[in-house]
Design a protein around this motif. Structure first.
Motif, mmCIF file in Angstrom:
data_model
loop_
_atom_site.group_PDB
_atom_site.id
_atom_site.type_symbol
_atom_site.label_atom_id
_atom_site.label_comp_id
_atom_site.label_asym_id
_atom_site.label_seq_id
_atom_site.Cartn_x
_atom_site.Cartn_y
_atom_site.Cartn_z
ATOM 1 N N GLU A 6 23.900 8.869 69.447
ATOM 2 C CA GLU A 6 22.841 9.764 69.917
ATOM 3 C C GLU A 6 22.145 9.032 71.154
ATOM 4 O O GLU A 6 20.951 9.258 71.038
ATOM 5 C CB GLU A 6 21.979 10.235 68.802
ATOM 6 C CG GLU A 6 22.777 11.080 67.734
ATOM 7 C CD GLU A 6 21.701 11.728 66.713
ATOM 8 O OE1 GLU A 6 20.595 12.111 67.154
ATOM 9 O OE2 GLU A 6 22.315 12.239 65.629
ATOM 10 N N ALA A 7 22.818 8.658 71.878
ATOM 11 C CA ALA A 7 22.339 7.729 72.996
ATOM 12 C C ALA A 7 21.741 8.796 73.973
ATOM 13 O O ALA A 7 22.233 9.909 74.260
ATOM 14 C CB ALA A 7 23.239 7.027 73.669
ATOM 15 N N PHE A 8 20.497 8.404 74.687
ATOM 16 C CA PHE A 8 19.823 9.110 75.824
ATOM 17 C C PHE A 8 19.488 8.454 76.969
ATOM 18 O O PHE A 8 18.934 7.357 76.667
ATOM 19 C CB PHE A 8 18.829 9.694 75.031
ATOM 20 C CG PHE A 8 17.787 10.621 76.028
ATOM 21 C CD1 PHE A 8 18.287 11.978 76.438
ATOM 22 C CD2 PHE A 8 16.794 10.192 76.401
ATOM 23 C CE1 PHE A 8 17.724 12.840 77.540
ATOM 24 C CE2 PHE A 8 16.103 11.058 77.274
ATOM 25 C CZ PHE A 8 16.527 12.115 77.718
ATOM 26 N N VAL A 9 19.653 8.616 78.125
ATOM 27 C CA VAL A 9 19.059 8.288 79.285
ATOM 28 C C VAL A 9 18.464 8.988 80.194
ATOM 29 O O VAL A 9 19.067 10.068 80.640
ATOM 30 C CB VAL A 9 20.412 7.312 79.911
ATOM 31 C CG1 VAL A 9 19.758 6.559 81.242
ATOM 32 C CG2 VAL A 9 20.673 6.069 79.203
ATOM 33 N N GLN A 10 17.429 8.917 80.698
ATOM 34 C CA GLN A 10 16.683 9.701 81.751
ATOM 35 C C GLN A 10 16.506 8.911 83.048
ATOM 36 O O GLN A 10 15.683 7.761 82.806
ATOM 37 C CB GLN A 10 15.709 10.244 81.419
ATOM 38 C CG GLN A 10 15.107 11.353 82.333
ATOM 39 C CD GLN A 10 13.944 12.263 81.816
ATOM 40 O OE1 GLN A 10 13.765 12.231 80.816
ATOM 41 N NE2 GLN A 10 13.099 12.641 82.952
ATOM 42 N N LYS A 15 19.275 13.538 83.266
ATOM 43 C CA LYS A 15 19.048 13.560 81.791
ATOM 44 C C LYS A 15 20.544 13.486 81.182
ATOM 45 O O LYS A 15 21.182 14.382 81.609
ATOM 46 C CB LYS A 15 18.274 14.622 81.484
ATOM 47 C CG LYS A 15 16.907 14.579 81.327
ATOM 48 C CD LYS A 15 16.331 15.650 80.547
ATOM 49 C CE LYS A 15 14.922 15.800 80.727
ATOM 50 N NZ LYS A 15 13.880 16.848 79.949
ATOM 51 N N ILE A 16 20.853 12.419 80.589
ATOM 52 C CA ILE A 16 22.329 12.256 79.953
ATOM 53 C C ILE A 16 22.156 11.979 78.461
ATOM 54 O O ILE A 16 21.412 10.908 78.209
ATOM 55 C CB ILE A 16 23.058 11.253 80.659
ATOM 56 C CG1 ILE A 16 23.078 11.400 82.172
ATOM 57 C CG2 ILE A 16 24.376 10.954 80.079
ATOM 58 C CD1 ILE A 16 23.574 10.344 82.958
ATOM 59 N N GLN A 17 22.801 12.727 77.624
ATOM 60 C CA GLN A 17 22.879 12.290 76.163
ATOM 61 C C GLN A 17 24.591 12.116 75.961
ATOM 62 O O GLN A 17 25.295 12.972 76.547
ATOM 63 C CB GLN A 17 22.547 13.269 75.378
ATOM 64 C CG GLN A 17 20.922 13.482 75.339
ATOM 65 C CD GLN A 17 20.691 14.879 74.668
ATOM 66 O OE1 GLN A 17 20.354 16.042 75.247
ATOM 67 N NE2 GLN A 17 20.255 14.664 73.335
ATOM 68 N N ALA A 18 24.729 11.327 75.109
ATOM 69 C CA ALA A 18 26.180 11.004 74.674
ATOM 70 C C ALA A 18 26.258 10.201 73.501
ATOM 71 O O ALA A 18 25.187 9.770 72.872
ATOM 72 C CB ALA A 18 26.998 10.183 75.917
ATOM 73 N N ASP A 19 27.635 10.025 72.933
ATOM 74 C CA ASP A 19 27.729 9.239 71.591
ATOM 75 C C ASP A 19 27.351 7.709 72.118
ATOM 76 O O ASP A 19 26.875 6.824 71.276
ATOM 77 C CB ASP A 19 29.138 9.461 71.208
ATOM 78 C CG ASP A 19 29.392 10.851 70.448
ATOM 79 O OD1 ASP A 19 28.173 11.594 70.111
ATOM 80 O OD2 ASP A 19 30.445 11.130 70.506
#
Length: 181
Positions: A6-10, A15-19
């Motif tokens: 549940e990785a998240f980067v902004q 905004k990016i979410q991914a495994d």
């Protein structure tokens, strides 16, 4: 740097979410996301889903691969393809393989396409086909002005146009007031 689960980067624009998300390069210039990738471009109201994404924060080019879905909420455009390269600077999406783009009453199919968001233009090739309502147009190359709905066909043009019957409106003439003189 690797983020997993549940990785998240902004960033300033994304905004990016991914495994799994990997950040690398000077000032974390390159972002690579894998597995259940979702996100949005904060500047252009574009949302996306895909299997993998690579994003260069300096050039502002994102490459989305595998079951890509791109939504331009501002212009009510939905595009699906296997590969989409999106340039944030030019607001241009280059789509490849199994393209299905929907906008208003248009369904556009092909193998290669260029979507110019600001100009609202679509250039389609490779078994290019556009269906508008009941009409279907095929050609080697098709241009669609998404604002005016004007289609330009080039090379080995084919199509079928179906007549639509409008129900005639029955109106009664207004009754005039007649006076006995």
């Amino acid at each position: 740097t690797v983020l997993e689960g549940e990785a998240f980067v902004q960033t300033d624009t994304m905004k990016i979410q991914a495994d799994r998300i990997e950040l690398s390069g000077e000032n974390y210039r390159v972002i690579i996301a894998e597995g259940n990738v979702t996100g949005q471009n904060l500047e252009s109201a574009m949302e996306f889903e895909c299997d993998t994404l690579s994003f260069d924060r300096t050039t502002k080019v994102a490459t989305l691969k595998g079951n890509v879905s791109l939504k331009d909420k501002e212009n009510n455009v939905t595009a699906k393809a296997q590969i989409i390269e999106y340039n944030q600077e030019t607001d241009t999406a280059i789509m490849q393989i199994q393209i299905n783009l929907k906008q208003k009453e248009n369904e556009c199919l092909g193998s290669y396409a260029i979507y110019l968001k600001q100009q609202q233009l679509l250039e389609l090739s490779g078994n290019a086909q556009i269906t508008q309502k009941n009409d279907t147009f095929r050609a080697q190359h098709i241009s669609l002005n998404m604002e005016t709905q004007e289609i330009t066909l080039d090379g080995n043009v084919r199509g079928s146009v179906k007549e639509t019957k409008n129900k005639e409106e029955k109106t009664s003439a207004p009754k005039e007031n007649l006076k006995d003189e």
